[in-house]
Design a protein around this motif. Sequence first.
Motif, PDB file in Angstrom:
ATOM      1  N   ARG A 135       1.071   4.099  -2.935  1.00 40.57           N
ATOM      2  CA  ARG A 135       0.859   5.521  -2.651  1.00 40.57           C
ATOM      3  C   ARG A 135       2.060   6.352  -3.119  1.00 40.57           C
ATOM      4  O   ARG A 135       1.896   7.413  -3.736  1.00 40.57           O
ATOM      5  CB  ARG A 135       0.636   5.726  -1.149  1.00 40.57           C
ATOM      6  CG  ARG A 135       0.333   7.179  -0.770  1.00 40.57           C
ATOM      7  CD  ARG A 135       0.085   7.315   0.725  1.00 40.57           C
ATOM      8  NE  ARG A 135      -0.181   8.715   1.066  1.00 40.57           N
ATOM      9  CZ  ARG A 135      -1.363   9.296   1.021  1.00 40.57           C
ATOM     10  NH1 ARG A 135      -2.415   8.592   0.626  1.00 40.57           N
ATOM     11  NH2 ARG A 135      -1.515  10.572   1.340  1.00 40.57           N
ATOM     12  N   TYR A 147      -7.865   4.615  -6.586  1.00 42.83           N
ATOM     13  CA  TYR A 147      -9.025   5.057  -5.821  1.00 42.83           C
ATOM     14  C   TYR A 147      -9.064   4.448  -4.419  1.00 42.83           C
ATOM     15  O   TYR A 147      -9.781   4.942  -3.556  1.00 42.83           O
ATOM     16  CB  TYR A 147     -10.305   4.746  -6.600  1.00 42.83           C
ATOM     17  CG  TYR A 147     -10.490   5.661  -7.782  1.00 42.83           C
ATOM     18  CD1 TYR A 147     -10.524   7.047  -7.608  1.00 42.83           C
ATOM     19  CD2 TYR A 147     -10.574   5.159  -9.074  1.00 42.83           C
ATOM     20  CE1 TYR A 147     -10.656   7.900  -8.688  1.00 42.83           C
ATOM     21  CE2 TYR A 147     -10.713   6.008 -10.162  1.00 42.83           C
ATOM     22  CZ  TYR A 147     -10.760   7.381  -9.961  1.00 42.83           C
ATOM     23  OH  TYR A 147     -10.886   8.234 -11.025  1.00 42.83           O
ATOM     24  N   HIS A 148      -8.279   3.415  -4.211  1.00 46.40           N
ATOM     25  CA  HIS A 148      -8.133   2.883  -2.846  1.00 46.40           C
ATOM     26  C   HIS A 148      -7.298   3.842  -2.004  1.00 46.40           C
ATOM     27  O   HIS A 148      -7.529   3.996  -0.801  1.00 46.40           O
ATOM     28  CB  HIS A 148      -7.476   1.508  -2.888  1.00 46.40           C
ATOM     29  CG  HIS A 148      -7.301   0.896  -1.529  1.00 46.40           C
ATOM     30  ND1 HIS A 148      -8.347   0.386  -0.787  1.00 46.40           N
ATOM     31  CD2 HIS A 148      -6.184   0.728  -0.766  1.00 46.40           C
ATOM     32  CE1 HIS A 148      -7.894  -0.062   0.361  1.00 46.40           C
ATOM     33  NE2 HIS A 148      -6.586   0.123   0.404  1.00 46.40           N
ATOM     34  N   GLN A 149      -6.341   4.513  -2.641  1.00 45.20           N
ATOM     35  CA  GLN A 149      -5.453   5.439  -1.934  1.00 45.20           C
ATOM     36  C   GLN A 149      -6.021   6.852  -1.859  1.00 45.20           C
ATOM     37  O   GLN A 149      -5.861   7.535  -0.843  1.00 45.20           O
ATOM     38  CB  GLN A 149      -4.087   5.485  -2.636  1.00 45.20           C
ATOM     39  CG  GLN A 149      -3.318   4.180  -2.623  1.00 45.20           C
ATOM     40  CD  GLN A 149      -2.789   3.825  -1.245  1.00 45.20           C
ATOM     41  OE1 GLN A 149      -2.557   4.701  -0.416  1.00 45.20           O
ATOM     42  NE2 GLN A 149      -2.613   2.538  -0.982  1.00 45.20           N
ATOM     43  N   GLY A 188      -8.197   0.984  -9.804  1.00 45.75           N
ATOM     44  CA  GLY A 188      -8.751   0.623  -8.500  1.00 45.75           C
ATOM     45  C   GLY A 188      -7.774   0.910  -7.373  1.00 45.75           C
ATOM     46  O   GLY A 188      -8.169   1.353  -6.291  1.00 45.75           O
ATOM     47  N   ALA A 189      -6.492   0.657  -7.628  1.00 47.14           N
ATOM     48  CA  ALA A 189      -5.467   0.920  -6.609  1.00 47.14           C
ATOM     49  C   ALA A 189      -5.377   2.411  -6.320  1.00 47.14           C
ATOM     50  O   ALA A 189      -5.201   2.829  -5.171  1.00 47.14           O
ATOM     51  CB  ALA A 189      -4.120   0.389  -7.076  1.00 47.14           C
ATOM     52  N   SER A 231       0.834  -1.203   0.000  1.00 44.81           N
ATOM     53  CA  SER A 231       0.000   0.000   0.000  1.00 44.81           C
ATOM     54  C   SER A 231       0.869   1.254   0.000  1.00 44.81           C
ATOM     55  O   SER A 231       0.602   2.213  -0.740  1.00 44.81           O
ATOM     56  CB  SER A 231      -0.917  -0.001   1.226  1.00 44.81           C
ATOM     57  OG  SER A 231      -1.725   1.157   1.255  1.00 44.81           O
TER      58      SER A 231
END
Length: 203
Positions: free
Chosen positions: A16, A52-54, A49-50, A12
């Motif tokens: 980022r 918008y996860h961050q 997707g990654a 993660s």
Amino acid sequence: MSADRRTQADRSAATRKALLEAGRTLFGEIGYAEVSTAAIVKAAGVSRGAMYHQFADKRALFEAVLEDVERDLVRSIGSAVAAAGPADPVESLVVGCLAWLDASAEPGVQRIALLDAPAVLGWERWREIEYRHTIGLMEERLAGAMAAGRIPPQATRPLALVLVGALDEASQHLATGRESPEAMKSVIVQLISGLAGNTGGHP
């Protein structure tokens, strides 16, 4: 924390970091309005997707990039002052302001922190971030100079805002190449020297 959770946290953090680096490069080179989320995720090497996860959206990523830019500016100023080692607080203020001018004249910093930030985030949010970083640093240095008796006591925030405005304007002129760095820096030195009651161009 288990090994799996550490691995997930590391992934993660890496995602980022990649998004921040990609965002900073793209926002700095072509500007917020011209950067698509597709371009960001491609440059970062991650999925949409990654991203918008961050970050909730492109604007949230831009805000995080601005925070990074502001932190880097503060670090650059601090390093310059530490390297110069001035004992006098007004001289320290001069060194810091000249370092700020150098750092903020860089085109990517210009576009992100001075041109796009007010429009993208709104003036109040932009200033709130600056208060935590560069404007806050200016207030701190001015307060120190006042406490040492080198600058007459006065309200620090208005004075800090005036000086920051002068530095921002100066850096924008330097970016155009229409003014020489030496001339602009001389003006900044005279301005700060004047605060201390000096008129000879030296703090």
